[in-house]
Design a protein around this motif. Structure first.
Motif, PDB file in Angstrom:
ATOM      1  N   MET A   1       0.851  -1.203   0.000  1.00 15.51           N
ATOM      2  CA  MET A   1       0.000   0.000   0.000  1.00 15.51           C
ATOM      3  C   MET A   1       0.880   1.244   0.000  1.00 15.51           C
ATOM      4  N   ALA A   2       0.563   2.140  -0.898  1.00 16.32           N
ATOM      5  CA  ALA A   2       1.368   3.366  -1.003  1.00 16.32           C
ATOM      6  C   ALA A   2       1.207   4.216   0.257  1.00 16.32           C
ATOM      7  N   THR A   3       2.302   4.782   0.721  1.00 16.20           N
ATOM      8  CA  THR A   3       2.181   5.708   1.853  1.00 16.20           C
ATOM      9  C   THR A   3       2.627   7.096   1.410  1.00 16.20           C
ATOM     10  N   PHE A   4       2.052   8.063   2.054  1.00 18.46           N
ATOM     11  CA  PHE A   4       2.290   9.443   1.661  1.00 18.46           C
ATOM     12  C   PHE A   4       2.903  10.203   2.813  1.00 18.46           C
ATOM     13  N   LYS A   5       3.755  11.145   2.454  1.00 22.87           N
ATOM     14  CA  LYS A   5       4.320  11.986   3.502  1.00 22.87           C
ATOM     15  C   LYS A   5       3.198  12.898   4.017  1.00 22.87           C
ATOM     16  N   ASN A   6       3.095  12.987   5.336  1.00 26.48           N
ATOM     17  CA  ASN A   6       2.073  13.873   5.888  1.00 26.48           C
ATOM     18  C   ASN A   6       2.729  14.994   6.687  1.00 26.48           C
ATOM     19  N   LYS A 399       2.012  11.579  -6.784  1.00 26.49           N
ATOM     20  CA  LYS A 399       3.264  10.814  -6.934  1.00 26.49           C
ATOM     21  C   LYS A 399       4.437  11.506  -6.223  1.00 26.49           C
ATOM     22  N   VAL A 400       4.510  12.832  -6.335  1.00 28.75           N
ATOM     23  CA  VAL A 400       5.641  13.542  -5.695  1.00 28.75           C
ATOM     24  C   VAL A 400       5.563  13.522  -4.182  1.00 28.75           C
ATOM     25  N   LEU A 401       4.420  13.110  -3.649  1.00 22.72           N
ATOM     26  CA  LEU A 401       4.291  13.098  -2.180  1.00 22.72           C
ATOM     27  C   LEU A 401       4.451  11.695  -1.597  1.00 22.72           C
ATOM     28  N   LEU A 402       4.749  10.713  -2.468  1.00 20.46           N
ATOM     29  CA  LEU A 402       4.913   9.347  -1.966  1.00 20.46           C
ATOM     30  C   LEU A 402       6.157   9.256  -1.095  1.00 20.46           C
ATOM     31  N   ALA A 403       6.027   8.521   0.009  1.00 15.18           N
ATOM     32  CA  ALA A 403       7.191   8.315   0.882  1.00 15.18           C
ATOM     33  C   ALA A 403       8.144   7.347   0.188  1.00 15.18           C
ATOM     34  N   GLU A 404       9.455   7.606   0.336  1.00 15.26           N
ATOM     35  CA  GLU A 404      10.429   6.703  -0.327  1.00 15.26           C
ATOM     36  C   GLU A 404      10.417   5.335   0.347  1.00 15.26           C
TER      37      GLU A 404
END
Ligand code: AMP
Length: 404
Positions: A1-6, A399-404
């Motif tokens: 599951m994709a995670t996003f920087k918050n 996409k640019v906010l996806l956590a590495e």
């Protein structure tokens, strides 16, 4: 599951300048004195919790947004200045405004900001470099801030300077509303509980071809309603009379049906319909079997037997995604199928057996008309971004906010 920087992932924010991308492209009207005033503040309210959270942490919040399509020209009718007061009212914070978004004057004003203060910049689309995602423009925007936060899901399908360009330069995160939206969408289509049903309605197949093509590979039930169902019915040799129909897309429709069979996706098409001879409110209409449509008939809604069958299948579904009305819902009585199905979905959601996500302008209006918008698990007010997400496209602003 994709995670996003918050926001939390950015670390301490006290004294930091945060460039916050909002969508303040809200419906406006003129008051008696000719002033532009907000007529629907949904998008202002959606960014409010993020502004408050950032300010409470002592950040200096610099709000950036577009308004309309000024095409790189300065246009007073699309200025963001009248949005300052509504933003202040919603956040209960003082909001100052500056009539530009880059340049020395902007830098000076930002330098003088106090911790916890809010500044609204001018319409970023007054610069043509915004839409072309010009690297120098993105750099100029980013020089005003230490961090970038995007809270505008409705703009994430655009690779613009204020959605993607700055996010590639500054440490970035999703705001609270965007984070909530991404989690809801992930639960609905990324990693959903099966069986999944999708309702795709509305006027034309041509505007939702990519949605239909993608969904037959992802969902267990595809419910096709609205004018677009006519194209599928006609492709199968059913006479749809004078109904809205894209006969030239017959082959495409058959391909989608074939692909559905290959992917074990059950297609629901109308077995009965509501027809009239005129597209007007309260004209004589009748409910007929789909095989009995006369030459002069226009199919304007899905019939009750179809809706009953769909509701039976919906009872065993765990997830529902909805875009587009089942009929010409703006005109009574052709709103019945949309209202009935919306109520059934709302009740199943309220009972805890269904996760329901709906989006797109007309869909939100239809669910509001049915009085069930509150019962749905998540309603997205984004138009284009929601559709591109339903098409399975990667949204560049996400996409640019996806956590590495
Ligand atoms: P869309 O923007 O593609 O979601 O289309 C929404 C529009 O489709 C609404 O304005 C509906 O009135 C219209 N619509 C839905 N069903 C029909 C139908 N059977 N015939 C004509 N228009 C329809």
């Amino acid at each position: 599951m994709a995670t996003f920087k918050n926001i939390k992932s950015l670390g301490p924010l006290k004294g930091k300048r945060v460039l916050l991308r909002a969508d303040l492209n809200v419906p406006m009207k003129l008051d008696d004195d000719g002033n532009r005033i907000v007529s629907d503040d949904t998008r202002i309210l959606s960014v409010t919790p993020t502004i408050i959270a950032l300010c409470q942490q002592g950040a200096r919040v610099i709000v950036i947004s577009h308004f309309g399509r000024p095409k790189g020209q300065w246009n007073e009718d699309m200025s963001l200045e009248p949005l300052g007061q509504p933003l202040a009212n919603a956040t209960k914070l003082a909001v100052s405004y500056i009539n530009d978004c880059i340049g020395e004057e902007v830098v000076d004003v930002i330098d003088a900001m106090e911790d916890g203060a809010v500044l609204l910049l001018e319409n970023v689309r007054f610069y043509a470099e915004e839409v072309s995602n010009d690297p120098d423009f993105a750099k100029a925007l980013s020089e005003n801030a230490d961090f970038f936060v995007n809270d505008a899901f409705s703009c994430t399908h655009r690779a613009h300077a204020s959605t993607v360009g700055v996010a590639e330069i500054l440490p970035s995160a999703a705001g609270l509303a965007l984070e909530k939206e991404l989690v809801a969408l992930e639960n609905a289509l990324g990693n959903p509980k099966h069986p999944v049903a999708a309702v795709v309605g509305g006027a034309k197949v041509s505007s939702k071809l990519d949605v239909l093509t993608h969904l037959v590979e992802k969902v267990d039930h595809l419910i096709i309603g609205g004018g677009m169902a006519n194209t599928f019915l006609a492709a199968q040799g059913i006479d749809v009379g004078g109904s809205l129909c894209e006969h030239d897309l017959a082959e495409t429709a058959l391909k989608i049906l074939d692909n559905a069979t290959k992917n074990n996706c059950k297609i629901h098409l109308p077995i009965d319909v509501v027809v009239a001879r005129e597209f007007k409110a309260n004209v004589p209409c009748q409910i007929i079997n789909i095989n009995d449509v006369a030459k002069e008939d226009m199919i304007l809604d899905v019939g009750p037997a179809t809706i009953k069958a769909i509701e039976m299948d919906l009872k065993i579904c765990k997830t529902l995604i909805w875009n587009g009305p089942m009929g010409a819902f703006e005109i009574e009585p052709f709103d019945k199928a949309t209202v009935s199905l919306a109520k059934a979905a709302g009740a199943l959601t309220a009972a805890g057996s269904l996760i329901s996500v709906a989006g797109g302008g007309d869909t939100v209006a239809a669910l509001n008309h049915a009085g069930v918008a509150e019962q749905f698990s998540h309603i997205s007010t984004a138009g284009g971004a929601f559709l591109e997400w339903m098409e399975g496209k990667e949204l560049p602003g996400v996409k640019v906010l996806l956590a590495e």
